[in-house]
Design a protein around this motif. Structure first.
Motif, short mmCIF file in Angstrom:
data_model
loop_
_atom_site.label_atom_id
_atom_site.label_comp_id
_atom_site.label_asym_id
_atom_site.label_seq_id
_atom_site.Cartn_x
_atom_site.Cartn_y
_atom_site.Cartn_z
N GLU A 57 35.46 34.32 42.79
CA GLU A 57 34.60 35.34 42.22
C GLU A 57 35.50 36.45 41.68
N ALA A 58 35.23 36.88 40.45
CA ALA A 58 36.01 37.96 39.85
C ALA A 58 35.74 39.24 40.64
N CYS A 59 36.80 40.01 40.88
CA CYS A 59 36.65 41.29 41.56
C CYS A 59 35.98 42.26 40.61
N GLU A 60 34.92 42.85 41.08
CA GLU A 60 34.11 43.73 40.25
C GLU A 60 34.86 44.98 39.81
N TYR A 61 35.70 45.52 40.67
CA TYR A 61 36.35 46.79 40.38
C TYR A 61 37.83 46.69 40.03
N ILE A 63 38.03 28.40 33.38
CA ILE A 63 37.26 29.51 33.95
C ILE A 63 36.92 30.53 32.88
N GLY A 64 37.92 30.94 32.09
CA GLY A 64 37.67 31.87 30.99
C GLY A 64 36.83 33.06 31.39
N GLY A 65 35.63 33.17 30.85
CA GLY A 65 34.77 34.32 31.10
C GLY A 65 33.87 34.19 32.31
N GLU A 66 34.00 33.10 33.05
CA GLU A 66 33.16 32.91 34.23
C GLU A 66 33.55 33.90 35.32
N ASN A 67 32.57 34.53 35.91
CA ASN A 67 32.85 35.48 36.98
C ASN A 67 32.88 34.86 38.36
#
Length: 139
Positions: free
Chosen positions: A88-92, A68-72
């Motif tokens: 999905e990476a949490c935006e906040y 996954i690394g830098g994948e959001n």
């Protein structure tokens, strides 16, 4: 043994996903079957279904997570039908991900893979997600 992945905000959401391995088959070469029950918990409501995967499915999931690394955001899948994942990476909140776990309702009802899904989404760190998946094949 049961392994529970709780939502980061469990005290409010009461959301969790659990897998309970109840049989690990005999090894045939490098492959073996893992029979487990997957349970979605939504406070007072639980939904569970049994699945059979190969150890290769879990290993494939772990490989995908490690890349996954830098994948959001993205999806995770296995060779065996019935369960799929998206993240999905949490935006906040750095380091946290929203993980969605889906059971294929076509597979559940007719053992036929479809795109119909029953799912649960929870927030967790990638280490928590990785550990929860790896626990399926720990002996």
């Amino acid at each position: 043994m049961k392994y529970i992945l709780k939502d980061r905000y469990f005290e409010f959401s009461e959301t969790a996903v659990t897998h309970e391995v109840f049989k690990i088959g005999e090894s045939e070469g490098t492959l073996f079957e893992v029979e487990f029950k997957l349970t979605f918990s939504y406070g007072f409501l639980d939904y569970a279904h049994n699945f059979v995967w190969l150890n290769e499915d879990i290993e494939t999931l772990l490989e995908q997570i490690n890349k996954i690394g830098g994948e959001n955001s993205g999806t995770l899948g296995t060779f065996s039908p019935g369960v799929s994942f998206s993240y999905e990476a949490c935006e906040y909140e750095k380091g946290l991900y929203e993980l969605s776990v889906f059971m294929d309702t076509g597979y559940i009802n007719s053992y036929m893979g479809t795109e119909s899904k029953l799912g649960i989404t929870l927030t967790a760190s990638m280490d928590e997600i990785r550990g929860w998946i790896a626990a399926i094949i720990e002996k």
